[in-house]
Design a protein around this motif. Structure first.
Motif, PDB file in Angstrom:
ATOM      1  N   GLU A 127       0.647  -1.459  -0.184  1.00  0.00           N
ATOM      2  CA  GLU A 127       0.301   0.192   0.016  1.00  0.00           C
ATOM      3  C   GLU A 127       0.994   1.079   0.291  1.00  0.00           C
ATOM      4  OE1 GLU A 127      -3.041   0.861  -0.385  1.00  0.00           O
ATOM      5  OE2 GLU A 127      -3.331  -1.317   0.028  1.00  0.00           O
TER       6      GLU A 127
ATOM      7  N   LYS B 224       2.037  10.607   3.843  1.00  0.00           N
ATOM      8  CA  LYS B 224       1.261  11.453   4.566  1.00  0.00           C
ATOM      9  C   LYS B 224       0.201  10.328   6.056  1.00  0.00           C
ATOM     10  CE  LYS B 224      -2.335  13.254   2.452  1.00  0.00           C
ATOM     11  NZ  LYS B 224      -3.868  12.965   0.555  1.00  0.00           N
ATOM     12  N   ALA B 225       0.122  11.548   6.995  1.00  0.00           N
ATOM     13  CA  ALA B 225      -0.563  10.799   7.837  1.00  0.00           C
ATOM     14  C   ALA B 225      -1.331  10.109   8.052  1.00  0.00           C
ATOM     15  CB  ALA B 225       0.110  11.598   9.306  1.00  0.00           C
ATOM     16  N   GLU B 226      -2.276  10.683   7.202  1.00  0.00           N
ATOM     17  CA  GLU B 226      -3.889  10.566   7.637  1.00  0.00           C
ATOM     18  C   GLU B 226      -3.762   8.573   6.217  1.00  0.00           C
ATOM     19  OE1 GLU B 226      -2.880  13.634   6.123  1.00  0.00           O
ATOM     20  OE2 GLU B 226      -4.529  14.582   4.583  1.00  0.00           O
ATOM     21  N   SER B 227      -3.022   9.384   5.434  1.00  0.00           N
ATOM     22  CA  SER B 227      -3.417   8.124   4.605  1.00  0.00           C
ATOM     23  C   SER B 227      -2.804   6.834   4.647  1.00  0.00           C
ATOM     24  CB  SER B 227      -2.160   8.469   3.153  1.00  0.00           C
ATOM     25  OG  SER B 227      -3.267   9.139   2.605  1.00  0.00           O
TER      26      SER B 227
ATOM     27  N   ALA C 176      -2.269   5.958   7.903  1.00  0.00           N
ATOM     28  CA  ALA C 176      -3.668   5.357   9.066  1.00  0.00           C
ATOM     29  C   ALA C 176      -4.015   4.779   8.384  1.00  0.00           C
ATOM     30  CB  ALA C 176      -4.031   6.588   9.912  1.00  0.00           C
ATOM     31  N   LYS C 177      -5.103   5.216   7.091  1.00  0.00           N
ATOM     32  CA  LYS C 177      -5.670   4.705   6.546  1.00  0.00           C
ATOM     33  C   LYS C 177      -4.793   3.384   5.577  1.00  0.00           C
ATOM     34  CE  LYS C 177      -7.408   8.585   4.088  1.00  0.00           C
ATOM     35  NZ  LYS C 177      -7.769   9.807   3.371  1.00  0.00           N
ATOM     36  N   ALA C 178      -4.180   3.774   5.154  1.00  0.00           N
ATOM     37  CA  ALA C 178      -3.613   2.248   4.878  1.00  0.00           C
ATOM     38  C   ALA C 178      -3.249   0.994   5.339  1.00  0.00           C
ATOM     39  CB  ALA C 178      -1.677   2.526   4.004  1.00  0.00           C
TER      40      ALA C 178
ATOM     41  N   THR D 151      -4.963   0.892   8.575  1.00  0.00           N
ATOM     42  CA  THR D 151      -6.429   0.503   8.291  1.00  0.00           C
ATOM     43  C   THR D 151      -6.800  -0.911   8.069  1.00  0.00           C
ATOM     44  OG1 THR D 151      -7.158   2.308   9.164  1.00  0.00           O
ATOM     45  CG2 THR D 151      -8.942   0.436   9.195  1.00  0.00           C
ATOM     46  N   LYS D 152      -6.624  -0.271   5.646  1.00  0.00           N
ATOM     47  CA  LYS D 152      -6.480  -1.272   4.769  1.00  0.00           C
ATOM     48  C   LYS D 152      -6.690  -2.224   4.546  1.00  0.00           C
ATOM     49  CE  LYS D 152      -7.104  -1.707  -0.357  1.00  0.00           C
ATOM     50  NZ  LYS D 152      -6.234  -0.484  -1.335  1.00  0.00           N
TER      51      LYS D 152
ATOM     52  N   PRO E 165       1.001   7.245  14.248  1.00  0.00           N
ATOM     53  CA  PRO E 165       0.093   6.945  13.503  1.00  0.00           C
ATOM     54  C   PRO E 165      -0.381   5.293  12.693  1.00  0.00           C
ATOM     55  CG  PRO E 165       0.126   8.535  11.793  1.00  0.00           C
ATOM     56  CD  PRO E 165       1.033   8.421  13.234  1.00  0.00           C
TER      57      PRO E 165
END
Lengths: 435, 391
Positions: free
Chosen positions: B79, B84-87, B89-91, B93-94, B115
């Protein structure tokens, strides 16, 4: 042989298809969507296995299909059967009752009608994201982006200034809100034990949101005051400087963690909280821009001198717009910090600015619809195309360029957002309502 | 009407086709890679990806990982976190909830790793970062590990080296105050140096801000302070500017650096100016022996350039995961239980023979115990292993 008649008939055939659905009210569509997400909840996994997908496709199948093209037919079937078919069918089948209910509510309690629609929307989002936690975080970040884009649109769209200070506002909000929650409600290594019992924390989270917004608004004074004297490029430079100042300030403030960032925010930005904040934000900003203040903003944008001559206090107008916009950016920042549970000054830099500007210009200036569409589409696209890695950064900017060529003010610009009109019934019921 | 018919026939046909294609699937172990493939530091993401793919090749050649007498095939789920910090975290989670990975390697930079570590710890999934040196990444997180040593370890390592090798007593520091990593290193070094050489032994402690390109005023102060060497924990793209400007201003003494120097770009940008200087590193490409050399040669022949420290640390990180899976005992197929077993095995790692040093995890911590390598930039502009420093 294709005759001119054939060519002409294609759009008409689509038109006929659309006519078939045109009397479905928003309530009907929402019910249809609810049916779709419920179908996914109950038979989604079985259906996915049936069409040879390993799992329910989380983001409309893009996450798998782009890496494994052999899954594309299965994914397409899945989307058709789980999302498209129930939405269209239920929406169309319930057209009559939905219109009646919408008409009844709109006549009796318009407020209740709005609340009912929002509750349905939330139910759809909640059930949809219940399938997988990845969807939850995507929805949360997207809603936060909606708030951010909307608040930027107040300055850049409605007031017509080019402000680059939003990452700064967001950073101020994020840090202020984090300090409030960490100092008051958590036992942290940075600030010692909690001042108040952590159990009451979630109920006082709105206070943290408010404080974050207010701190950002106070920071906005630094941009608002120079904006009395400068416009256009100069204001852009001043506001850009503001972003850098905020970033350097935080980097040098050891008390909030400096460049190493701040960790340990409580996990309070859950889906309902973010959803409610977004709804409140959309409602308040929409009312603001449709009020006398909002019209004054447009007047200042179109011709400042004329506006002044028409007895608009331009300084006050600008000041209000900046503080108001910064407040919402700050609130978005608090939510953002509590989703990630970590803030770092590096997050609020030029990349963030570029993203929020892209979302706003993509969606459309001077329009609530535009901000929502822009933020949602850019966020979802960037999430769905993630497997493409570097190609994603060619595709999305290309799309932006195309939008700028063919619709220079964005996809849905200068459109009035009237929630009461939106939830009205269609067809016969509407004429009844108007009569 | 005809069109509707055609469409429905097509739909049915494809439905039949895909259902027919259902095949038996064996249990495969998935390892997630959460890397900075696009964004500010794409080279880091690329090295992570390449090292992981090379590791996967080895494993698949051996027929998979053997756990409890049974061989399991391994897959990578890669992934991109866009730096980016939020990405990130999203990656993460995914990878955990969609791809059902058993463990995650990365993200590499601290901005993303902190994160993402939060997410992995919440979902009880072992995560190991190769490169992140922020203490927050692993602190109070039993599921998060790292393969590199910490920033606070590099300061003492360097001061031991400068003291032991040259008997220096007066140091100067030039660092970027706006960046997490250099700032931390500068502080740790200053603290340790003053502890060993008395207060005031750091005679110049100068700072600048990210993307500054003119350091002449800071360097003039440093030169006038009488420092015997300069320590600058900057990134490879900034070091050449600093070194070249220092030389123009007449600086002839040694310059020491941190592991952020370790990139071939440094030598390319610096030319001959950096030759003869030292830095702390996780590994050195020139003068490497044994497994390290083998890794470097293979990487070079496969991808066309000498691997940097990110690649080496990723190699060790994913190797640690591989060993932990092997030591997990049994694979139950229930990914939650397997993650738990892998975490336990990972935390109990003792003397793992990595290419960046021998790695052990002390009880209750995700920060490894290992020695630092002091690397010299030799006359040919290569990074040559000089000696190890174990504080």
């Amino acid at each position: 042989m294709s005759t001119p008649k054939d060519i002409q008939s294609t759009p008409r055939r689509f038109g006929r298809l659309w006519r078939f659905f045109q009397e479905v009210p928003l309530l009907g569509w929402l019910t249809g969507a609810l049916a779709a997400v419920l179908a996914e909840q109950f038979v989604g996994l079985d259906l996915a296995h049936l069409v040879d997908l390993p799992k329910i496709p989380v983001l409309f199948g893009f996450e798998n299909a782009l890496k494994k093209p052999e899954l594309i037919p299965g994914t397409v079937l899945y989307i058709l059967m789980i999302y498209l078919a129930p939405t269209l069918l239920v929406g169309r089948l319930l057209q009559l009752p939905a219109n009646r209910v919408a008409g009844f509510l709109a006549r009796r309690w318009p407020v209740a009608s709005v609340v009912f629609h929002l509750a349905l929307l939330y139910a759809v989002l909640h059930i949809w994201s219940d399938i997988n936690d990845y969807r939850v975080i995507v929805v949360k970040i997207t809603l936060i982006a909606v708030m951010l884009t909307l608040s930027l649109n107040v300055i850049n769209g409605y007031m017509g200034e080019f402000s680059c200070s939003h990452p700064g506002f967001m950073a101020l909000g994020a840090y202020a809100g984090s300090v409030v929650t960490i100092v008051l409600f958590t036992n942290s290594s940075m600030y010692g034990p909690a001042v108040l019992p952590p159990a009451i924390g979630p109920y006082l989270f709105p206070v943290a949101l408010f404080v974050g917004g207010c701190v950002a608004a106070v920071g906005a004074l630094a941009v608002a005051i120079p904006s009395f004297r400068t416009r256009g490029d100069y204001l852009a430079i001043i506001s850009l400087a503001f972003t850098f100042i905020v970033k350097s300030l935080i980097e040098n403030l050891e008390i909030v963690g400096g460049p190493r960032g701040m960790r340990g925010q409580p996990d309070w930005s859950n889906l309902p909280v973010v959803f409610v904040c977004t709804v409140v934000c959309v409602a308040v900003i929409n009312n603001f821009v449709r009020s006398t203040h909002g019209l004054a903003l447009n007047a200042v944008r179109d011709n400042e001198m004329a506006a002044e001559a028409m007895t608009i206090n331009t300084q006050r107008t600008k000041m209000i717009a900046f503080l108001f916009s910064a407040f919402w950016a700050g609130v978005a920042g608090v939510l953002f910090a509590h989703v990630l549970r970590y803030v770092n000054p590096g997050t609020f830099g030029l990349q963030q600015l570029a993203e929020v500007l892209a979302m706003m210009y993509f969606g459309g200036l001077n329009s609530i619809y535009g901000s929502i569409v822009g933020a949602v589409s850019i966020n979802l696209m960037s999430e769905m195309l993630r497997p493409l890695e570097i190609w994603k950064w060619i595709l999305i900017p290309l799309l932006l360029i195309l939008v700028m060529i063919f619709r220079p003010t964005g996809l849905i610009a200068f459109r009035d957002f009237d929630p009461v009109r939106l939830i009205q019934p269609k067809g016969k019921e509407r004429s009844k309502l108007e009569a | 009407m005809k069109k509707v018919f055609v469409v429905s026939v097509l739909l049915l046909a494809s439905l039949v086709m895909v259902t027919a294609a259902v095949a038996q699937k064996a249990v495969t172990l998935k390892i997630g890679i959460n890397a900075e493939i696009t964004g500010d530091i794409p080279k880091v993401g690329e090295a992570t990806k390449f090292a992981a793919q090379m590791w996967l090749e080895d494993v698949n050649k051996a027929g998979g990982i053997e756990v409890g007498g049974k061989k399991y095939k391994v897959e990578l789920a890669i992934e991109d976190n866009e730096s980016k910090a939020e990405s990130a975290a999203k990656a993460a989670t995914k990878l955990i909830t969609v791809d059902d990975v058993i463990a995650i390697v990365g993200p590499q930079a601290s901005k993303q790793a902190v994160p993402a570590g939060e997410v992995c710890n919440n979902y009880k999934t072992p995560m190991i970062t190769g490169w992140s040196t922020n203490p927050n990444t692993t602190k109070d997180r039993p599921y998060v590990f790292r393969a590199c040593f910490l920033d606070d370890f590099q300061g003492p390592a360097l001061s031991i080296f400068a003291k032991g090798e040259y008997k220096f007593t007066k140091a100067a520091v030039l660092y970027d105050v706006a960046s997490d990593y250099p700032k931390g290193l500068a502080e740790f070094f200053k603290k340790d140096w003053e502890k060993k050489n008395g207060p005031g032994s750091v005679v110049a402690y100068e700072s600048f801000t990210t993307k500054d390109t003119d350091f002449s005023s800071q360097l003039t102060k440093i030169i006038n302070s009488g420092a015997e060497f300069l320590f600058t924990p900057q990134y490879y793209n900034e070091v050449p500017l600093i070194v070249q400007q220092a030389k123009q201003l007449g600086w002839k003494k040694p310059i020491l650096g941190s592991d952020s120097w370790a990139s071939d770009e440094l030598v390319k940008l610096c030319g001959k100016d950096c030759n003869g200087f030292f830095f702390v590193s996780h590994y050195a490409s020139a003068g490497a022996k044994g497994a390290t050399k083998e890794f470097i040669d293979r990487y070079k022949s496969k991808f066309g350039y000498v691997p940097d420290d990110v690649a080496a640390l990723t190699w060790d990180a994913i190797g640690l995961i591989g060993q932990a899976i092997k030591n997990a005992g049994t694979i139950t197929g229930d990914v939650k239980k397997d993650r738990e077993a892998v975490r336990k095995a990972l935390a109990n790692t003792k003397n793992f023979p990595g290419i960046t040093g021998t790695i052990s995890f002390p009880p209750g911590s995700g920060d490894p115990i290992k020695c630092a390598n002091i690397v010299k930039i030799n006359d040919k502009g290569e990074f040559e292993f000089y000696k190890t420093a174990c504080p």
